[in-house]
Design a protein around this motif. Sequence first.
Motif, PDB file in Angstrom:
ATOM      1  N   GLU B 118       0.801  -1.224   0.000  1.00  0.00           N
ATOM      2  CA  GLU B 118       0.000   0.000   0.000  1.00  0.00           C
ATOM      3  C   GLU B 118       0.835   1.277   0.000  1.00  0.00           C
ATOM      4  O   GLU B 118       0.351   2.329  -0.414  1.00  0.00           O
ATOM      5  CB  GLU B 118      -0.956  -0.013   1.199  1.00  0.00           C
ATOM      6  N   SER B 119       2.092   1.207   0.423  1.00  0.00           N
ATOM      7  CA  SER B 119       2.897   2.428   0.434  1.00  0.00           C
ATOM      8  C   SER B 119       3.402   2.777  -0.966  1.00  0.00           C
ATOM      9  O   SER B 119       3.896   3.879  -1.192  1.00  0.00           O
ATOM     10  CB  SER B 119       4.066   2.290   1.404  1.00  0.00           C
ATOM     11  N   ASP B 120       3.275   1.830  -1.924  1.00  0.00           N
ATOM     12  CA  ASP B 120       3.670   2.109  -3.307  1.00  0.00           C
ATOM     13  C   ASP B 120       2.474   2.383  -4.213  1.00  0.00           C
ATOM     14  O   ASP B 120       2.643   2.780  -5.365  1.00  0.00           O
ATOM     15  CB  ASP B 120       4.450   0.922  -3.887  1.00  0.00           C
ATOM     16  N   CYS B 121       1.262   2.124  -3.709  1.00  0.00           N
ATOM     17  CA  CYS B 121       0.056   2.242  -4.548  1.00  0.00           C
ATOM     18  C   CYS B 121      -0.287   3.715  -4.774  1.00  0.00           C
ATOM     19  O   CYS B 121      -0.387   4.483  -3.824  1.00  0.00           O
ATOM     20  CB  CYS B 121      -1.113   1.516  -3.887  1.00  0.00           C
ATOM     21  N   ILE B 122      -0.474   4.097  -6.076  1.00  0.00           N
ATOM     22  CA  ILE B 122      -0.854   5.486  -6.366  1.00  0.00           C
ATOM     23  C   ILE B 122      -2.368   5.619  -6.528  1.00  0.00           C
ATOM     24  O   ILE B 122      -2.869   6.704  -6.809  1.00  0.00           O
ATOM     25  CB  ILE B 122      -0.137   6.051  -7.621  1.00  0.00           C
ATOM     26  N   GLY B 123      -3.086   4.498  -6.405  1.00  0.00           N
ATOM     27  CA  GLY B 123      -4.547   4.555  -6.492  1.00  0.00           C
ATOM     28  C   GLY B 123      -5.054   4.895  -7.880  1.00  0.00           C
ATOM     29  O   GLY B 123      -6.042   5.599  -8.020  1.00  0.00           O
ATOM     30  N   CYS B 124      -4.384   4.387  -8.928  1.00  0.00           N
ATOM     31  CA  CYS B 124      -4.830   4.692 -10.293  1.00  0.00           C
ATOM     32  C   CYS B 124      -6.031   3.846 -10.686  1.00  0.00           C
ATOM     33  O   CYS B 124      -6.774   4.218 -11.591  1.00  0.00           O
ATOM     34  CB  CYS B 124      -3.692   4.510 -11.302  1.00  0.00           C
ATOM     35  N   GLY B 125      -6.194   2.705 -10.034  1.00  0.00           N
ATOM     36  CA  GLY B 125      -7.377   1.873 -10.272  1.00  0.00           C
ATOM     37  C   GLY B 125      -7.255   0.922 -11.447  1.00  0.00           C
ATOM     38  O   GLY B 125      -8.168   0.149 -11.715  1.00  0.00           O
ATOM     39  N   LEU B 126      -6.120   0.955 -12.169  1.00  0.00           N
ATOM     40  CA  LEU B 126      -6.009   0.125 -13.371  1.00  0.00           C
ATOM     41  C   LEU B 126      -6.082  -1.373 -13.052  1.00  0.00           C
ATOM     42  O   LEU B 126      -6.618  -2.153 -13.843  1.00  0.00           O
ATOM     43  CB  LEU B 126      -4.704   0.463 -14.116  1.00  0.00           C
ATOM     44  N   CYS B 127      -5.564  -1.782 -11.877  1.00  0.00           N
ATOM     45  CA  CYS B 127      -5.629  -3.205 -11.517  1.00  0.00           C
ATOM     46  C   CYS B 127      -7.065  -3.661 -11.350  1.00  0.00           C
ATOM     47  O   CYS B 127      -7.418  -4.783 -11.724  1.00  0.00           O
ATOM     48  CB  CYS B 127      -4.811  -3.478 -10.261  1.00  0.00           C
ATOM     49  N   ALA B 128      -7.908  -2.778 -10.795  1.00  0.00           N
ATOM     50  CA  ALA B 128      -9.322  -3.130 -10.634  1.00  0.00           C
ATOM     51  C   ALA B 128      -9.996  -3.215 -11.999  1.00  0.00           C
ATOM     52  O   ALA B 128     -10.859  -4.064 -12.221  1.00  0.00           O
ATOM     53  CB  ALA B 128     -10.027  -2.103  -9.758  1.00  0.00           C
ATOM     54  N   TRP B 129      -9.569  -2.366 -12.935  1.00  0.00           N
ATOM     55  CA  TRP B 129     -10.110  -2.419 -14.301  1.00  0.00           C
ATOM     56  C   TRP B 129      -9.757  -3.755 -14.950  1.00  0.00           C
ATOM     57  O   TRP B 129     -10.530  -4.288 -15.730  1.00  0.00           O
ATOM     58  CB  TRP B 129      -9.523  -1.298 -15.170  1.00  0.00           C
ATOM     59  N   SER B 130      -8.555  -4.267 -14.648  1.00  0.00           N
ATOM     60  CA  SER B 130      -8.076  -5.469 -15.338  1.00  0.00           C
ATOM     61  C   SER B 130      -8.631  -6.746 -14.727  1.00  0.00           C
ATOM     62  O   SER B 130      -8.483  -7.816 -15.298  1.00  0.00           O
ATOM     63  CB  SER B 130      -6.548  -5.502 -15.324  1.00  0.00           C
TER      64      SER B 130
END
Lengths: 295, 260
Positions: B118-130
């Motif tokens: 979580e300290s590297d996550c920028i919250g772009c959401g692309l993983c949830a899209w995939s």
Amino acid sequence: MHPAPSVIVFTTLSGLGFGLLIFLGLGLPDVTGMVAFVFFAIAYALAVGGLLASTFHLGHPERALKAFSQWKTSWLSREGCCAVGALVAMGLYGFGTVFLGTAWPLVGLIGALLSLATVFTTSMIYTQLKTIPRWNMPLTPALFLSFSLAGGALLAGQETVATVLLIIAGGVQLAYWVKGDQAFAASGTTLATATGLGNGGTVRAFEPPHTGTNYLLREFVHVVGRKHSQKLQVIGFALGFALPVLLLVLPFNGLMLKHIMAAVAVLSHLAGVACTRWLFFAEAEHVVGLYYGKR
Amino acid sequence: MTELPNSTDRKMGLVIDLDTCVGCHACVISCKGWNTENYGAPLSDQDPYGSDPSGTFLNRVHSFEVQPQACGTQPAPAAQLTHFPKSCLHCEDAPCVTVCPTGASYKRVEDGIVLVNESDCIGCGLCAWSCPYGARELDLAAGVMKKCTLCVDRIYNENLEEIDRVPTCVRTCPAGARHFGDLGDADSDVSKLVAERGGFDLMPEMGTKPVNKYLPPRPKDQIEDQIDILAPLLAPVTGDAGGFMGWLDRALDKIPGGAN
């Protein structure tokens, strides 16, 4: 998919900005000094403005630098790297033309190629997603590249090239809509494959897991906006391609009138592309909607 | 790094029995409870006591109705309800990992668990899209992506009793519909269960190769003509009461007034 304004603004503006940078890097138009400055200022405002807009939807924009690290696997990371590379190379090239009055063709060529690569990597972020069949097809990169090149040519004042490219981009858009409408069915993903319950009969979503909404429904299921999709297709196509081509082909007398018409063509194209880009997101259906009995 | 490992030492995962699940949502609640207090950012709720509540969950239970085809022997077959818990399937070919631009998402070599740093996550959401399964949810309060950790902070936790060293959803399930184990080991209990019951993958056409497996509902009994098999046993045994109660009943009927 939820049509987030930040992403629509980003892909529309930066696509146009990098399109203009491609032509400037190739020396089309071959300008120096103040005229070059104006061209580069427009290109950078569009490209950088778009990139900045894209950071608005991040949960932690302050960590954005980390996004340059995973270029080996991630198209989003590759896009970031290409964009920075293109802006640096074209900045150098622009510096030469604006302040020194000399164009370095090799730097310009590298900058143009990196700009083209930026648009391609942007398109691949969407194209790679098997979960969204409407995006997961070769026409998606064709769409982004043809739009960027046509818009770039238009902004660069390359009338003949722009006319041809606008006609091509309009054709790609029409093909994309036709193919896209069949994409979900062609993907073979249904509620039966999603649940594995298809052998027993017809599967129907009976009860959702929660009474309220959630991240998944907000982000991936956007049914409301599709109501006007056909009207928006006509408006987007007319503004984005038909009107600009008409304005380019019609003979206008006088330099002033020609410039005004070119400006109208650019603004019309921009509005049209933004409209079709809204549709690109609003019409895209994520397979996770199947679990909720929605798409 | 977001490059997927070629192979993992073990393939820890869940086997979910759709025949046994009663749809009580106990796994959902215990998951939220454990994971909001332990590994990573809490699972936040927005407007929890208001008119439009929503929140982050790592496990959700859908309910589906399956309507069998009418046929000669069964002209009007009854529909069957299946409760369907869904969480991260810890895919072998996890698209959510490779799309991550920062390296925050990764798949562990030692046990195949897919996690988010979580300290590297920028919250772009692309993983949830995939993710085709909707297994990832962006937490609105923390701005980072949340997903099932397979209770990585329970399964190796020596401070817990051995019986508790399983994901909390498995520990909680009152119906025994959730099983945890190494699906890479053909001799493990979960692998045997999958082989015996015909366990299957969700959306195999996506090519994600999920580790978690689902067991199909067993065919139901066919009792179309008599829905309630206890009904014959519950038929009224007597019409008129005899003895003192019978006399009282008749005597009271003779008194004028009343409903009769």
